[in-house]
Design an enzyme around this catalytic site. Structure first.
Site, PDB file in Angstrom:
ATOM      1  N   ASP A 196       7.050  -1.338  -7.675  1.00  0.00           N
ATOM      2  CA  ASP A 196       6.230  -2.186  -8.539  1.00  0.00           C
ATOM      3  C   ASP A 196       7.043  -3.312  -9.168  1.00  0.00           C
ATOM      4  O   ASP A 196       8.226  -3.154  -9.477  1.00  0.00           O
ATOM      5  CB  ASP A 196       5.588  -1.357  -9.636  1.00  0.00           C
ATOM      6  CG  ASP A 196       4.630  -0.324  -9.073  1.00  0.00           C
ATOM      7  OD1 ASP A 196       4.178  -0.503  -7.936  1.00  0.00           O
ATOM      8  OD2 ASP A 196       4.361   0.665  -9.770  1.00  0.00           O
ATOM      9  N   ASP A 228      -3.641   3.477  -2.980  1.00  0.00           N
ATOM     10  CA  ASP A 228      -2.304   3.830  -3.465  1.00  0.00           C
ATOM     11  C   ASP A 228      -1.770   5.057  -2.726  1.00  0.00           C
ATOM     12  O   ASP A 228      -2.456   5.648  -1.886  1.00  0.00           O
ATOM     13  CB  ASP A 228      -2.364   4.056  -4.975  1.00  0.00           C
ATOM     14  CG  ASP A 228      -1.157   3.491  -5.704  1.00  0.00           C
ATOM     15  OD1 ASP A 228      -0.059   3.455  -5.115  1.00  0.00           O
ATOM     16  OD2 ASP A 228      -1.308   3.095  -6.877  1.00  0.00           O
ATOM     17  N   TRP A 282       4.254   1.146  -1.169  1.00  0.00           N
ATOM     18  CA  TRP A 282       5.535   0.727  -1.760  1.00  0.00           C
ATOM     19  C   TRP A 282       6.623   0.476  -0.713  1.00  0.00           C
ATOM     20  O   TRP A 282       7.811   0.569  -1.001  1.00  0.00           O
ATOM     21  CB  TRP A 282       6.030   1.734  -2.795  1.00  0.00           C
ATOM     22  CG  TRP A 282       4.937   2.393  -3.571  1.00  0.00           C
ATOM     23  CD1 TRP A 282       3.911   1.771  -4.232  1.00  0.00           C
ATOM     24  CD2 TRP A 282       4.718   3.803  -3.762  1.00  0.00           C
ATOM     25  NE1 TRP A 282       3.084   2.686  -4.827  1.00  0.00           N
ATOM     26  CE2 TRP A 282       3.562   3.948  -4.551  1.00  0.00           C
ATOM     27  CE3 TRP A 282       5.408   4.937  -3.351  1.00  0.00           C
ATOM     28  CZ2 TRP A 282       3.069   5.195  -4.935  1.00  0.00           C
ATOM     29  CZ3 TRP A 282       4.920   6.174  -3.732  1.00  0.00           C
ATOM     30  CH2 TRP A 282       3.766   6.304  -4.506  1.00  0.00           C
ATOM     31  N   GLY A 283       6.227   0.181   0.514  1.00  0.00           N
ATOM     32  CA  GLY A 283       7.204  -0.079   1.561  1.00  0.00           C
ATOM     33  C   GLY A 283       7.721   1.150   2.273  1.00  0.00           C
ATOM     34  O   GLY A 283       8.575   1.048   3.154  1.00  0.00           O
TER      35      GLY A 283
END
Length: 570
Positions: A256, A195, A235-236
């Site tokens: 998300d 993450d 997350w791009g």
């Protein structure tokens, strides 16, 4: 894992999907996916030199999109040995293992950031008897593979956004990459999701950070012999589809799909699907990741579950269920284990389906080239609020002649049709078809287009709708790789088209990049003299005033045969 502050995540979404900052020097490491559309006539000039080869990518442990289950959507951080064990048992007893699901991924919450004096991770053995190796061993004993989670920064998401546990300082792997990934491999984990909460908070550089993580995994595998799938979860941010294929198996392309405590949303499913449209980055072992499945989550209907699953399947996306496998209904189980739909997702070519038609706003046709002869997975998506007829034309699919049509959700054959197939699609739903035709047309050839007068290449500028196209030094990057289609489009990035802005017809009308929509202002004719005519305006693609500088913006102009209106294929 989801962040619990949607306002911050909305900010991240803007960062991730604003203008694309491209590296002008050096090759972007991507593998071009051949689009599921037909070829058109090429420019009648000799090919110039080949584009320089890209650097070799790190080996991927898989050749098809990973399938499995992840703990976050249902349990958040409230996980332990018994919670995971129950889901492992349910994956086997439900038939999901037999359908191809194999990874059991333990998300955030397994670790509170504690380490011993030597820096080794320590866990609460009351929650994880025998440590993490014991749960990995149990997963393996059922013929499945084990996944684990960490953060790229010093502190993970469990520190910044604790959910069901106290804040967990130190719950990231920064400063311990070699140590942690070797431990994961020694414990028996086959998959690791990394993450970005700490990475974002610390202002780390995504590309260099994840490269260091990938290198650490490579070193761990060299010691243990156990490959690990690397799932990049930033997350791009910083457009990972441009660089992640060289270092990972899968990379998140957006925020998300569901936030903890919120209800499943079709709007968010569609937004994540749209954000993952980067077919040029996808190839066997390399996948755009629109996030975990929310099929089977509370408040989602069976029709929504089917639409969601169909979108992911036509994308060739990883299929990581997030519902409670131990309590799911028979209906949800049947949707998640539909063998024909899974076969579309798991097709050996690993191509991402692309939008090939939109006859009316919100009534879309997506096509995915499948292995075998003249086979396409076709998704008819109705984004509107009322039922509508949607037509799939063989010419848009790169097919011709007659074609048999099968509905993959009903498991029934619709019949044999010539040239096209039309059906009614309910509001906010999708129909997933298999079309097998008697013949096909050659697939498109992707090329760069160099201006004769300028010596520079037609360049998309970015992936943002409305960005004016330009000329720039030829570099072979994806922003300069154009695919002529049978319907007359010039596609770039797989899902964007060269477009005369606002369907203009006057001299000096801007030429921009826009989502492909099938309209005449996105149709181009490639002429034998090297000129490129905008069909809707009957004017030529033009470099104004015979300019030659990088960044010169392109327009249409009355065709005159000048060198600033002629292009060669390189």
């Amino acid at each position: 894992m989801p962040l619990r502050r949607p306002s911050w995540r909305r900010h991240l979404h803007r960062v991730a999907h604003g203008s694309l900052r491209r590296v002008r020097r050096g090759a972007v490491t991507v593998q071009m996916a051949v689009l599921a559309v037909a070829a058109a006539g090429g420019i009648a000039v000799a090919d110039a030199a080949e584009v320089p080869a890209r650097a070799a990518a790190a080996p991927s442990p898989v050749t098809t999109p990973p399938m499995g289950w992840a703990s976050w959507n249902t349990f958040a951080a409230q996980i332990n040995y018994n919670v995971i064990k129950a889901q492992v048992d349910a994956m086997v007893s439900s038939g999901m293992k037999d359908a191809g699901y194999e990874y059991v991924n333990i998300d955030e919450g397994w670790w509170q950031g504690t380490r011993d004096a030597a820096g080794n991770i320590t866990v609460d053995t009351r929650e994880w008897p025998g440590g993490m190796k014991a749960i990995a061993d149990y997963i393996h004993s059922k013929g499945l593979k084990a996944g684990i989670y960490t953060d790229a920064g010093r502190d993970g998401c469990g520190y910044y956004y604790p959910t069901g546990r106290p804040a967990a300082p130190g719950s990231g792997s920064e400063g311990h990459y070699d140590q942690d990934f070797l431990a994961f491999s020694q414990w028996g984990f086959d998959f690791v999701k990394v993450d970005w909460c700490g990475g974002q908070a610390e202002g780390l550089d995504s590309r260099t950070t994840y490269q260091a993580i990938s290198d650490a995994i490579t070193r761990a595998t060299a010691q243990t012999g156990r490959p690990m799938v690397l799932s990049i979860c930033n997350w791009g941010v910083a457009s990972p589809w441009n660089w992640a294929p060289s270092m990972s198996t899968m990379w998140r392309t957006s925020g998300d799909i569901i936030y903890w405590g919120q209800a499943a949303s079709m709007d968010r499913v569609l937004a994540n699907f749209d954000s993952a449209q980067h077919p040029e980055a996808q190839s066997p072992g390399r996948y755009n990741d629109p996030d975990m499945l929310i099929a089977g989550m509370p408040n989602f209907t069976a029709a929504q579950n089917r639409t969601h699953m169909g979108l992911w399947a036509v994308s060739g996306a990883p299929l990581l269920a997030g519902n409670n496998l131990a309590t799911m209904s028979a209906e949800t189980r049947a949707i998640l284990t539909n063998r024909e739909v899974i076969a579309v997702d798991q097709d050996a070519l690993s191509r991402q389906g692309v939008k090939v038609a939109e006859d009316a706003t919100g009534r879309q046709v997506y096509s995915k080239v499948l292995s075998g002869t003249n086979r396409r997975a076709v998704l008819l998506l109705n984004r509107t609020n009322s039922a509508a007829s949607i037509t799939a034309r063989w010419s848009s699919l790169g097919l011709s002649g007659t074609g048999t049509v099968r509905n993959l959700w009903t498991g029934t054959d619709a019949g044999t049709f010539t040239d096209s197939y039309t059906t009614t699609v309910p509001a906010r739903e999708a129909v997933l078809l298999l079309v097998t035709a008697s013949s096909s047309v050659p697939e498109p050839t992707t090329t760069s287009l160099r201006g004769v007068g300028s010596g520079r290449c037609l360049d998309a500028g970015s992936q943002t709708n409305g960005t004016q196209s330009q000329i720039w030094d030829c570099n072979g990057q994806t922003n300069q790789r154009w695919t002529p289609t049978a319907s007359g489009e010039l596609r770039v990035y797989g899902n964007k088209c060269l477009d005369v802005y606002n369907a203009g017809t006057a001299d000096n009308s801007r030429v921009v990049i826009w989502d492909c929509n099938g309209q005449n202002n996105q149709k181009w004719r490639l002429n034998s003299d090297g000129s490129i005519t905008a069909v809707g305006a009957n004017k030529c693609l033009d470099v104004p005033n015979n300019a030659t500088a990088n960044g010169t913006k392109l327009v249409i102009w009355s065709c005159n045969g000048g060198a600033n209106q002629r292009w060669t294929r390189v």
